[in-house]
Write a protein that holds these residues in place. Structure first.
Motif, PDB file in Angstrom:
ATOM      1  N   ALA A 219       0.813  -1.220   0.000  1.00 17.92           N
ATOM      2  CA  ALA A 219       0.000   0.000   0.000  1.00 17.92           C
ATOM      3  C   ALA A 219       0.847   1.272   0.000  1.00 17.92           C
ATOM      4  O   ALA A 219       0.332   2.356  -0.241  1.00 17.92           O
ATOM      5  CB  ALA A 219      -0.927   0.011   1.217  1.00 17.92           C
ATOM      6  N   GLY A 220       2.148   1.170   0.290  1.00 18.36           N
ATOM      7  CA  GLY A 220       2.987   2.366   0.281  1.00 18.36           C
ATOM      8  C   GLY A 220       3.678   2.589  -1.045  1.00 18.36           C
ATOM      9  O   GLY A 220       3.860   3.730  -1.476  1.00 18.36           O
ATOM     10  N   THR A 221       4.062   1.516  -1.720  1.00 20.59           N
ATOM     11  CA  THR A 221       4.924   1.645  -2.896  1.00 20.59           C
ATOM     12  C   THR A 221       4.171   1.525  -4.218  1.00 20.59           C
ATOM     13  O   THR A 221       4.782   1.663  -5.271  1.00 20.59           O
ATOM     14  CB  THR A 221       6.022   0.560  -2.870  1.00 20.59           C
ATOM     15  OG1 THR A 221       5.402  -0.725  -2.875  1.00 20.59           O
ATOM     16  CG2 THR A 221       6.901   0.700  -1.635  1.00 20.59           C
ATOM     17  N   THR A 222       2.862   1.269  -4.178  1.00 20.35           N
ATOM     18  CA  THR A 222       2.104   1.084  -5.413  1.00 20.35           C
ATOM     19  C   THR A 222       1.232   2.302  -5.689  1.00 20.35           C
ATOM     20  O   THR A 222       0.249   2.532  -4.987  1.00 20.35           O
ATOM     21  CB  THR A 222       1.221  -0.177  -5.332  1.00 20.35           C
ATOM     22  OG1 THR A 222       1.989  -1.253  -4.807  1.00 20.35           O
ATOM     23  CG2 THR A 222       0.688  -0.547  -6.717  1.00 20.35           C
ATOM     24  N   PRO A 223       1.601   3.112  -6.703  1.00 18.79           N
ATOM     25  CA  PRO A 223       0.789   4.303  -7.012  1.00 18.79           C
ATOM     26  C   PRO A 223      -0.640   3.916  -7.370  1.00 18.79           C
ATOM     27  O   PRO A 223      -0.907   2.807  -7.846  1.00 18.79           O
ATOM     28  CB  PRO A 223       1.501   4.911  -8.228  1.00 18.79           C
ATOM     29  CG  PRO A 223       2.878   4.314  -8.227  1.00 18.79           C
ATOM     30  CD  PRO A 223       2.745   2.964  -7.609  1.00 18.79           C
ATOM     31  N   MET A 224      -1.570   4.849  -7.159  1.00 18.74           N
ATOM     32  CA  MET A 224      -2.989   4.568  -7.414  1.00 18.74           C
ATOM     33  C   MET A 224      -3.205   4.069  -8.844  1.00 18.74           C
ATOM     34  O   MET A 224      -3.991   3.159  -9.078  1.00 18.74           O
ATOM     35  CB  MET A 224      -3.829   5.828  -7.166  1.00 18.74           C
ATOM     36  CG  MET A 224      -3.732   6.399  -5.753  1.00 18.74           C
ATOM     37  SD  MET A 224      -4.030   5.205  -4.422  1.00 18.74           S
ATOM     38  CE  MET A 224      -5.829   5.117  -4.434  1.00 18.74           C
ATOM     39  N   LEU A 226      -1.432   2.359 -10.784  1.00 17.23           N
ATOM     40  CA  LEU A 226      -0.919   1.034 -11.121  1.00 17.23           C
ATOM     41  C   LEU A 226      -1.575  -0.077 -10.297  1.00 17.23           C
ATOM     42  O   LEU A 226      -1.159  -1.223 -10.347  1.00 17.23           O
ATOM     43  CB  LEU A 226       0.601   0.992 -10.932  1.00 17.23           C
ATOM     44  CG  LEU A 226       1.394   1.924 -11.864  1.00 17.23           C
ATOM     45  CD1 LEU A 226       2.889   1.830 -11.560  1.00 17.23           C
ATOM     46  CD2 LEU A 226       1.143   1.591 -13.333  1.00 17.23           C
ATOM     47  N   ARG A 227      -2.649   0.278  -9.563  1.00 13.22           N
ATOM     48  CA  ARG A 227      -3.315  -0.721  -8.724  1.00 13.22           C
ATOM     49  C   ARG A 227      -4.442  -1.429  -9.481  1.00 13.22           C
ATOM     50  O   ARG A 227      -5.089  -0.821 -10.332  1.00 13.22           O
ATOM     51  CB  ARG A 227      -3.917  -0.056  -7.479  1.00 13.22           C
ATOM     52  CG  ARG A 227      -2.877   0.566  -6.587  1.00 13.22           C
ATOM     53  CD  ARG A 227      -3.501   1.192  -5.333  1.00 13.22           C
ATOM     54  NE  ARG A 227      -2.431   1.689  -4.467  1.00 13.22           N
ATOM     55  CZ  ARG A 227      -2.593   2.017  -3.185  1.00 13.22           C
ATOM     56  NH1 ARG A 227      -3.787   1.897  -2.612  1.00 13.22           N
ATOM     57  NH2 ARG A 227      -1.576   2.450  -2.478  1.00 13.22           N
TER      58      ARG A 227
ATOM     59  N   GLN B 185      10.943  -1.628  -4.505  1.00 10.04           N
ATOM     60  CA  GLN B 185       9.842  -2.409  -3.891  1.00 10.04           C
ATOM     61  C   GLN B 185       8.478  -1.982  -4.397  1.00 10.04           C
ATOM     62  O   GLN B 185       7.453  -2.298  -3.782  1.00 10.04           O
ATOM     63  CB  GLN B 185       9.875  -2.313  -2.360  1.00 10.04           C
ATOM     64  CG  GLN B 185      11.198  -2.744  -1.756  1.00 10.04           C
ATOM     65  CD  GLN B 185      11.145  -2.751  -0.238  1.00 10.04           C
ATOM     66  OE1 GLN B 185      11.233  -1.710   0.390  1.00 10.04           O
ATOM     67  NE2 GLN B 185      10.992  -3.937   0.342  1.00 10.04           N
ATOM     68  N   GLY B 186       8.437  -1.241  -5.489  1.00  4.85           N
ATOM     69  CA  GLY B 186       7.189  -0.827  -6.117  1.00  4.85           C
ATOM     70  C   GLY B 186       7.392  -0.855  -7.620  1.00  4.85           C
ATOM     71  O   GLY B 186       8.504  -1.141  -8.105  1.00  4.85           O
ATOM     72  N   PRO B 187       6.359  -0.568  -8.387  1.00  3.22           N
ATOM     73  CA  PRO B 187       6.401  -0.783  -9.839  1.00  3.22           C
ATOM     74  C   PRO B 187       6.756   0.454 -10.675  1.00  3.22           C
ATOM     75  O   PRO B 187       6.754   0.372 -11.900  1.00  3.22           O
ATOM     76  CB  PRO B 187       4.957  -1.211 -10.139  1.00  3.22           C
ATOM     77  CG  PRO B 187       4.141  -0.404  -9.161  1.00  3.22           C
ATOM     78  CD  PRO B 187       5.000  -0.276  -7.918  1.00  3.22           C
ATOM     79  N   VAL B 254      -1.079   8.172  -1.974  1.00  4.81           N
ATOM     80  CA  VAL B 254      -1.805   6.901  -2.113  1.00  4.81           C
ATOM     81  C   VAL B 254      -2.727   6.763  -0.905  1.00  4.81           C
ATOM     82  O   VAL B 254      -2.420   7.247   0.185  1.00  4.81           O
ATOM     83  CB  VAL B 254      -0.877   5.673  -2.202  1.00  4.81           C
ATOM     84  CG1 VAL B 254      -0.054   5.702  -3.483  1.00  4.81           C
ATOM     85  CG2 VAL B 254       0.046   5.575  -0.991  1.00  4.81           C
ATOM     86  N   THR B 256      -5.498   3.730   0.892  1.00  9.46           N
ATOM     87  CA  THR B 256      -5.822   2.313   0.819  1.00  9.46           C
ATOM     88  C   THR B 256      -6.893   1.957   1.833  1.00  9.46           C
ATOM     89  O   THR B 256      -6.744   2.241   3.020  1.00  9.46           O
ATOM     90  CB  THR B 256      -4.556   1.465   1.089  1.00  9.46           C
ATOM     91  OG1 THR B 256      -3.538   1.868   0.179  1.00  9.46           O
ATOM     92  CG2 THR B 256      -4.836  -0.016   0.918  1.00  9.46           C
ATOM     93  N   GLN B 279      -6.110   4.218   5.175  1.00 10.06           N
ATOM     94  CA  GLN B 279      -4.706   4.589   5.315  1.00 10.06           C
ATOM     95  C   GLN B 279      -4.329   5.555   4.197  1.00 10.06           C
ATOM     96  O   GLN B 279      -4.739   5.374   3.047  1.00 10.06           O
ATOM     97  CB  GLN B 279      -3.838   3.333   5.218  1.00 10.06           C
ATOM     98  CG  GLN B 279      -2.375   3.589   5.438  1.00 10.06           C
ATOM     99  CD  GLN B 279      -1.544   2.341   5.158  1.00 10.06           C
ATOM    100  OE1 GLN B 279      -1.010   2.168   4.074  1.00 10.06           O
ATOM    101  NE2 GLN B 279      -1.454   1.456   6.138  1.00 10.06           N
ATOM    102  N   ARG B 281      -0.928   7.924   2.578  1.00 11.03           N
ATOM    103  CA  ARG B 281       0.525   8.182   2.612  1.00 11.03           C
ATOM    104  C   ARG B 281       0.849   9.318   1.650  1.00 11.03           C
ATOM    105  O   ARG B 281       0.302   9.384   0.540  1.00 11.03           O
ATOM    106  CB  ARG B 281       1.310   6.932   2.208  1.00 11.03           C
ATOM    107  CG  ARG B 281       1.024   5.726   3.075  1.00 11.03           C
ATOM    108  CD  ARG B 281       2.051   4.647   2.864  1.00 11.03           C
ATOM    109  NE  ARG B 281       1.655   3.410   3.496  1.00 11.03           N
ATOM    110  CZ  ARG B 281       2.500   2.468   3.900  1.00 11.03           C
ATOM    111  NH1 ARG B 281       3.808   2.637   3.735  1.00 11.03           N
ATOM    112  NH2 ARG B 281       2.077   1.361   4.458  1.00 11.03           N
ATOM    113  N   GLY B 349       7.653   5.120  -0.764  1.00 10.79           N
ATOM    114  CA  GLY B 349       6.377   4.804  -0.122  1.00 10.79           C
ATOM    115  C   GLY B 349       6.528   3.887   1.074  1.00 10.79           C
ATOM    116  O   GLY B 349       5.602   3.728   1.858  1.00 10.79           O
TER     117      GLY B 349
END
Lengths: 405, 405
Positions: A219-224, A226-227, B185-187, B254, B256, B279, B281, B349
Motif C-alpha cells: 500500500a505504500g509503494t504502489t501508485p494509485m 498502477l493498482r 519495492q514498487g512498480p 496513495v 488504501t 490509510q 501516505r 512509499g
C-alpha cells in the motif's frame, strides 16, 4: 362459534415451558423437547375432540371427525436452536383454538397442523416439503443433523414419531385450503402501530455469490494508477447497484449486501480479491429477473473497466409464492371488521410452510406484529392483546370462508 | 576510484546462499543465517582493509582507517521471514564495494553499514532506531520474538553479536552523511523502463481504524427504510472518500482501504457492524493532516445521517522524512551523468533505516527498479545491469559529495 383468546394464550404459555430457556425456547426438530411438545399438543387436540395423526415425517394433524373436507390452520412448533416463544407456535395455538371452538359450535370444519422441521435442522421446511410432494421422504432420509448435535440421519430421528401419536397418512386432498398465522418477524406492523397483516405473497429471492480478483500490492509503494484493487471494484459495484436499483425497485423490494470477505485483508496491502453476496427479494418474479440481470451486467462492466476478473454464481433462486385471492379477501374483510384501520396487506419477506402448501392447496397467511421486529431470538415478543386480536380476525375469516364453501 | 560492479554482484550472489531458500532468502534478524551473513560480511570488510565493529544492537560497520569523518553507505542484511535476495542486501553490497574501491584509490573516505532488524522481528527498524538515539537499547531489550519462533527476548538474542565481530560503539558523529541504496519495492521505475530513482522524501502515513455500528436484521423481513445497515454506511463512506480525495490529493498520494470486517457477515442478515481501516501516505505532512481530518468528518457525517454509531482511532501516524537537498542534488547529477533520461525523483512509499538516520545525519536514498514491483517475496528481482548501473550512479555521486566537503 365462540373462540377464546385466553385459552389460546394459556396453551401458548404452557408450550413455551417445553424446552424453555429464559424468555426463549430451544425446541429443535425431533429433540426431546420437540417430541414432548408434539405429544402435549396431541393430547390437547384429543381433549378438544379432534382425531390425531402424526405422519412419517413428524407432521402432527388434529382433524374434526368425519370425512368431509375441512380448512387447515396451523404452522410449526419446532424452533431455531435458541428461538423465541411465538415463531410457529402461535400459529399452531391459533389452529388448535379455532378447531376446538368449531367442534364445540358444531362447525365450521377446521383442522390444525404443526408441520415438522420448518426451521431446517434436517433440510429446509422439511415436513411441509414432503407432505406437499415437493420432495419424497426418501430424499430427506439420508440428511445428517445440520446442527451437528446428534450423529444420526433424518431417517433415524423420525423414528421418534412413535412417541407422539398414532402414525398415519393425511393427504392434502382432505383440505379445502390452508391458513398459516405467523408473527411478522419484521418491524413493519410494530413501527406503524398496526395489529394485523394480511399477506399478499411470499417474496421470491435471488442471490449472486461473486468474487472480484485483482492484484495484492504494497500500500505504500504502489501508485494509485498502477493498482488493480479488488475492494475498490466492490465499492464501485455496490454504489452502482444502489444507483441502478433506485430506478428499478418496487415498494416491496429489499436488497442486501450481507457478506464481504477481503483478501488478504491487511491495512497496508492493496486488496487482491473480494468475495461477496448480493441478495434481492420481491414478490414479482419478473422484477427479480431484471434486478439479478442488472447486478451481473454492472459487475461485468466494472470488472472489465478495472482489469479485475469476475466469478459469479447464482447461489439462491426462490420463486415468489402467490397466495389465494379468495382466502386473502376473506382475511382482509375480517381484518377490517375486527381491527378497523389497524391492518395492512403486505408481503412476507421470510419463507414459511405456506410457500410449500400453496403448491397443492389455496393458501393464505396472517401476521401479528413483532415488537421491534425481533425474531429468532429469545427477545422475540408480541403484545398479548395483539395475539388475541389476530385470533379474532382469524375466527371472523374462517366463518366467512366456511359460509362461502 | 575504480568501482567494480561484478565484484558487488559476486558479493550479492554469495550473500543469497546464506539462508537461501529457492529464489528467496530466510535471514531473520539474529537467526543463525543472519549471524553467519554478518560474520561473512565482516570478513569481506576486513579483506578490503576496513576496520570492523559490531555494536550492542547488532549493527555492523566497516570503517576506513583513521579518525577523519567519512560518508556512510549501506542498508540492512536481515530479511522478512521469507524475503527476496535484494531487499537491504543490495544496499549493503553497494556500500561494501564503494568503501573497498575508495580504500584502493586512496579516497574518498567511505564506510559501510548493515543495520540490524530493519524488518522488525524484535521491534521496527530496531537497529537504526537505537543507533540514532530515537529509543534506548533498554526499551528494545524486553521485546519478545515477534515471529514466535524463539522464546527469547531481544536482550537474549543480541548476545549473538559476539559471533560476528569485535564489539564497539560507532557514534553518528563519525559520519558526514548517509546514503541508503535500496530496491524500489514498487512498480514505478519498472513500469516506466527507468533505471534509477533519486528519493526526494520518505512518505508519512496516517491511518484510521474505524467501526460503524448499526443494527443487524433479517434481510427478508426488514424494509429498506427501516434498516440501519453498517455496510451500506461503509460503502457510502468509501465512495465519499474517493470523491473528496480526487480534489485534494497530490501526485504522490496513495490511499488504501485494506481491511474490512463485517458482522455477522451472512448473506441473509443486514450487516450490524463493520470495522475497517483507511490509510493515507504522502510526503507532505500538511496534506496528510487535511486528508485524515476529511475522512473523520465524512465518517461522522455519514454515521449521523444513517443512525450509525462511529468509533474512530488513529492507529498510525508517521511523519514524512525530508531527505538532504545537497546529497539529493549530488545523486541527481550523478544519475543524469550515468543514466541520462532514465531516472526520476520520487518518494519512498515504504519506511527505511534512512527514515531514522535522517534525524541525526544528512541522508539520502537511491532506488533500483523492482521487476513487476514485487518485494518481500522470493520472486523479488532486479536486472543485473540495473543493479550495476545504479552502483555506478552511486560511485559518481560519492565522488561529487567528497569533492564538495
Amino acid at each position: 362459534m365462540q373462540i377464546d383468546p385466553d385459552r389460546m394464550l394459556a396453551d401458548l404459555d404452557h408450550l413455551r415451558t417445553i424446552g424453555g430457556q429464559g424468555t426463549g425456547v430451544a425446541r429443535r426438530a425431533f429433540s426431546d423437547a420437540d417430541v414432548a411438545a408434539r405429544a402435549w399438543l396431541a393430547g390437547r387436540m384429543r381433549a378438544a375432540g379432534l382425531e390425531v395423526t402424526v405422519d412419517a415425517c413428524g407432521n402432527l394433524f388434529g382433524l374434526p371427525p368425519g370425512d368431509a373436507p375441512c380448512l387447515l390452520v396451523g404452522s410449526h412448533s419446532d424452533t431455531q436452536p435458541l428461538g423465541g416463544w411465538l415463531d410457529g407456535a402461535w400459529g399452531v395455538a391459533c389452529g388448535l383454538e379455532l378447531a376446538r371452538a368449531a367442534i364445540a359450535a358444531g362447525g365450521p370444519r377446521i383442522a390444525v397442523v404443526s408441520f415438522q422441521d420448518e426451521e431446517g435442522r434436517w433440510g429446509r421446511l422439511t415436513g411441509s416439503t414432503v407432505w406437499t410432494g415437493l420432495a419424497p421422504l426418501s430424499a430427506m432420509d439420508p440428511n445428517p443433523d445440520g446442527d451437528g448435535t446428534e450423529d444420526i440421519t433424518f431417517a433415524q430421528a423420525r423414528a421418534r414419531v412413535a412417541d407422539i401419536a398414532p402414525l398415519g397418512v393425511v393427504p392434502p386432498s382432505r383440505f379445502i385450503g390452508f391458513i398459516e398465522p405467523h408473527i411478522e418477524q419484521g418491524p413493519v406492523l410494530d413501527t406503524a402501530g398496526e395489529a394485523v397483516g394480511v399477506v399478499e405473497a411470499i417474496v421470491g429471492s435471488r442471490q449472486w455469490t461473486m468474487r472480484l480478483e485483482g492484484e495484492a500490492n504494497h500500500a505504500g509503494t504502489t501508485p494509485m494508477a498502477l493498482r488493480r484493487d479488488a475492494l475498490q471494484g466492490y465499492i464501485a459495484l455496490a454504489g452502482a447497484v444502489n444507483d441502478a436499483f433506485a430506478d428499478m425497485v418496487g415498494p416491496r423490494t429489499v436488497w442486501t449486501l450481507g457478506r464481504v470477505v477481503v483478501e488478504p485483508n491487511a491495512p497496508s496491502i492493496v486488496p487482491g480479491a473480494v468475495g461477496f453476496t448480493v441478495q434481492m427479494r420481491d414478490p414479482d418474479a419478473a422484477l427479480l429477473d431484471a434486478l439479478a440481470a442488472r447486478v451481473l451486467a454492472l459487475a461485468e462492466g466494472i470488472a472489465a473497466a478495472r482489469g479485475l476478473t469476475l466469478e459469479a454464481t447464482e447461489s439462491m433462486a426462490v420463486a415468489p409464492t402467490a397466495l389465494d385471492p379468495r382466502l386473502r379477501a376473506a382475511l382482509a374483510e375480517a381484518a377490517e371488521a375486527t381491527a378497523p384501520g389497524r391492518w395492512r396487506t403486505m408481503p412476507s419477506g421470510a419463507l414459511h410452510d405456506a410457500s410449500n402448501v400453496a403448491h397443492v392447496l389455496p393458501s393464505a397467511m396472517i401476521f401479528a406484529p413483532s415488537i421491534g421486529g425481533i425474531s429468532h431470538n429469545p427477545a422475540e415478543d408480541t403484545r398479548r392483546e395483539d395475539l388475541a386480536l389476530a385470533l379474532r380476525t382469524l375466527g371472523a375469516a374462517v366463518t366467512r370462508i366456511s359460509n362461502a364453501i
